[in-house]
Design a protein around this motif. Structure first.
Motif, mmCIF file in Angstrom:
data_model
loop_
_atom_site.group_PDB
_atom_site.id
_atom_site.type_symbol
_atom_site.label_atom_id
_atom_site.label_comp_id
_atom_site.label_asym_id
_atom_site.label_seq_id
_atom_site.Cartn_x
_atom_site.Cartn_y
_atom_site.Cartn_z
ATOM 1 N N SER A 27 23.569 38.490 14.201
ATOM 2 C CA SER A 27 24.582 39.217 14.964
ATOM 3 C C SER A 27 24.358 39.163 16.466
ATOM 4 O O SER A 27 25.317 39.252 17.241
ATOM 5 C CB SER A 27 24.622 40.681 14.509
ATOM 6 O OG SER A 27 24.986 40.783 13.157
ATOM 7 N N ALA A 28 23.115 39.011 16.911
ATOM 8 C CA ALA A 28 22.845 38.941 18.350
ATOM 9 C C ALA A 28 23.179 37.569 18.920
ATOM 10 O O ALA A 28 23.274 37.411 20.144
ATOM 11 C CB ALA A 28 21.382 39.290 18.627
ATOM 12 N N GLN A 29 23.349 36.577 18.041
ATOM 13 C CA GLN A 29 23.605 35.219 18.503
ATOM 14 C C GLN A 29 25.088 34.854 18.455
ATOM 15 O O GLN A 29 25.609 34.219 19.368
ATOM 16 C CB GLN A 29 22.813 34.204 17.666
ATOM 17 C CG GLN A 29 21.326 34.161 17.963
ATOM 18 C CD GLN A 29 20.585 35.397 17.482
ATOM 19 O OE1 GLN A 29 20.964 36.013 16.478
ATOM 20 N NE2 GLN A 29 19.546 35.793 18.192
ATOM 21 N N ILE A 30 25.771 35.235 17.388
ATOM 22 C CA ILE A 30 27.188 34.916 17.214
ATOM 23 C C ILE A 30 27.896 36.107 16.589
ATOM 24 O O ILE A 30 27.272 36.925 15.915
ATOM 25 C CB ILE A 30 27.402 33.656 16.341
ATOM 26 C CG1 ILE A 30 26.688 33.791 14.988
ATOM 27 C CG2 ILE A 30 26.970 32.386 17.068
ATOM 28 C CD1 ILE A 30 26.970 32.662 14.022
ATOM 29 N N ALA A 31 29.219 36.161 16.796
ATOM 30 C CA ALA A 31 29.987 37.278 16.257
ATOM 31 C C ALA A 31 30.279 37.112 14.775
ATOM 32 O O ALA A 31 30.359 38.087 14.028
ATOM 33 C CB ALA A 31 31.287 37.440 17.028
ATOM 34 N N ASP A 32 30.438 35.846 14.337
ATOM 35 C CA ASP A 32 30.814 35.592 12.948
ATOM 36 C C ASP A 32 30.573 34.122 12.638
ATOM 37 O O ASP A 32 30.438 33.292 13.547
ATOM 38 C CB ASP A 32 32.297 35.934 12.733
ATOM 39 C CG ASP A 32 32.663 36.180 11.266
ATOM 40 O OD1 ASP A 32 31.782 36.028 10.387
ATOM 41 O OD2 ASP A 32 33.831 36.510 11.004
ATOM 42 N N ILE A 33 30.512 33.793 11.360
ATOM 43 C CA ILE A 33 30.487 32.393 10.921
ATOM 44 C C ILE A 33 31.950 31.972 10.839
ATOM 45 O O ILE A 33 32.582 31.982 9.779
ATOM 46 C CB ILE A 33 29.783 32.233 9.556
ATOM 47 C CG1 ILE A 33 28.418 32.910 9.558
ATOM 48 C CG2 ILE A 33 29.670 30.756 9.189
ATOM 49 C CD1 ILE A 33 27.417 32.317 10.526
ATOM 50 N N ALA A 34 32.512 31.630 11.968
ATOM 51 C CA ALA A 34 33.947 31.399 12.053
ATOM 52 C C ALA A 34 34.280 30.687 13.356
ATOM 53 O O ALA A 34 33.532 30.786 14.345
ATOM 54 C CB ALA A 34 34.712 32.724 11.994
ATOM 55 N N GLY A 35 35.393 29.959 13.356
ATOM 56 C CA GLY A 35 35.942 29.395 14.575
ATOM 57 C C GLY A 35 34.936 28.626 15.408
ATOM 58 O O GLY A 35 34.232 27.740 14.924
ATOM 59 N N ALA A 36 34.855 28.990 16.697
ATOM 60 C CA ALA A 36 34.019 28.263 17.645
ATOM 61 C C ALA A 36 32.540 28.279 17.276
ATOM 62 O O ALA A 36 31.776 27.400 17.698
ATOM 63 C CB ALA A 36 34.218 28.832 19.053
ATOM 64 N N ALA A 37 32.113 29.262 16.485
ATOM 65 C CA ALA A 37 30.708 29.316 16.062
ATOM 66 C C ALA A 37 30.332 28.141 15.175
ATOM 67 O O ALA A 37 29.145 27.867 14.964
ATOM 68 C CB ALA A 37 30.417 30.621 15.333
ATOM 69 N N LEU A 38 31.336 27.412 14.652
ATOM 70 C CA LEU A 38 31.084 26.265 13.782
ATOM 71 C C LEU A 38 31.117 24.942 14.539
ATOM 72 O O LEU A 38 30.979 23.885 13.930
ATOM 73 C CB LEU A 38 32.127 26.244 12.657
ATOM 74 C CG LEU A 38 32.091 27.460 11.729
ATOM 75 C CD1 LEU A 38 33.310 27.483 10.816
ATOM 76 C CD2 LEU A 38 30.813 27.473 10.902
ATOM 77 N N SER A 39 31.275 24.989 15.846
ATOM 78 C CA SER A 39 31.309 23.760 16.644
ATOM 79 C C SER A 39 29.947 23.089 16.636
ATOM 80 O O SER A 39 28.918 23.745 16.408
ATOM 81 C CB SER A 39 31.709 24.074 18.084
ATOM 82 O OG SER A 39 30.653 24.754 18.748
ATOM 83 N N PRO A 40 29.896 21.787 16.905
ATOM 84 C CA PRO A 40 28.597 21.106 16.954
ATOM 85 C C PRO A 40 27.626 21.744 17.943
ATOM 86 O O PRO A 40 26.432 21.879 17.649
ATOM 87 C CB PRO A 40 28.972 19.682 17.372
ATOM 88 C CG PRO A 40 30.369 19.493 16.865
ATOM 89 C CD PRO A 40 31.024 20.837 17.031
ATOM 90 N N ALA A 41 28.110 22.151 19.111
ATOM 91 C CA ALA A 41 27.224 22.758 20.106
ATOM 92 C C ALA A 41 26.669 24.089 19.611
ATOM 93 O O ALA A 41 25.478 24.384 19.781
ATOM 94 C CB ALA A 41 27.978 22.952 21.422
#
Length: 280
Positions: A27-41
């Motif tokens: 939770s401190a790194q990303i808001a969700d396993i979704a959208g932009a969080a799934l980008s290669p970067a």
């Protein structure tokens, strides 16, 4: 990486599985396993994190769908040569496309509800492809780079609604609870060959499906390329790629789900699901 979403429905938090199989909070790194969080970067940034530095998730929380905020839930029909044969169909010259409503999506161990009046609710273990980068008019090489990872899907289907109620297949595919996703999203670097994975499904302990993604006709990268000719695919979109033989309508005589049944299913490296079946 094996990425998860955990917590109560609608309030899931992101996490990952460490090397010992324990759940760690992201939770401190990303808001969700979704959208932009799934980008290669984004996935590259998560990959360098030492899981031991992340908070340990205590107990056994509910696992939610492994992808959140799914924009499109696209499915491919008759994509396994041996499954097409058991249904008396031939593999089509181009992929058969249908959609499942995103409101069908549930967690991997959530309850599956048989729709009111249904007498032909069926099961299908499937390999899911999760998009990580926008794909529009891409070729197969470009398509491979657009895949974030893979997951296990149960493409629950009401065969009367799908095949006997006229029109498209969608009405038999998108009923509430007909889209269990997870338990994990496994990033593509951990899946050596998505076209060589053992797939199985049991109902009440009896194994009906015991096949392999090796009989898949149209492969994941081809499907991403193909679909991108008709619509843009966006991060978090999910493609369910078809099922091996052993579905209920292929039994002699056919076997369909009823209240009280329990489904278990799995794909090598992608985990297992378990769903109890109840009447809606």
């Amino acid at each position: 990486m094996k990425l998860i979403r955990y917590g109560s429905p609608g309030a899931e938090r992101p996490g990952m599985i460490d090397a010992q199989g324990r759940l760690r909070d992201l939770s401190a790194q990303i808001a969700d396993i979704a959208g932009a969080a799934l980008s290669p970067a984004s996935l590259a940034a998560l990959a360098v994190i030492d899981p031991a530095t992340l908070p340990l998730i205590e107990g056994t929380p509910r696992l939610g769908p492994c992808v959140g905020q799914v924009g499109k839930f696209l499915c491919i029909g008759l994509n396994y040569s041996d499954h097409a044969a058991e249904t008396g169909a031939t593999v089509p010259p181009e992929p058969v496309l249908f959609t499942k409503a995103t409101s069908a999506i549930i967690g991997p161990h959530d309850t599956v509800r048989i729709p009111r009046g249904s007498t032909k609710t069926d099961w299908e273990v499937e390999l899911g492809v999760v998009i990580g980068s926008t794909a529009k008019y891409v070729d197969e090489a470009e398509a491979q780079a657009c895949i974030a990872g893979y997951c296990l899907i149960n493409d629950v289907s009401e065969r009367e609604y799908q095949l006997e109620r006229h029109g498209t297949w969608d009405k038999g595919k998108g009923c509430d609870t007909f889209g269990p996703l997870g338990p994990w999203l496994v990033t593509k670097d951990e899946v050596d060959d998505p076209c060589n994975l053992r797939m199985w499904l049991e109902v009440n302990g009896h194994r009906y499906q015991d096949g392999s993604s090796g009989t898949m006709v149209y492969k994941p990268a081809f499907l991403v390329s193909y679909l991108s000719q008709f619509m843009s695919l966006h991060p978090g979109d999910v493609i369910s790629t078809g099922t091996p033989p052993g579905v209920g309508m292929g039994q002699k005589p056919p076997v369909f789900l009823k209240a009280g049944d329990v489904m278990r299913l799995g794909i090598d490296g992608l985990g297992e699901q378990r769903q109890e079946v109840v009447a809606d």
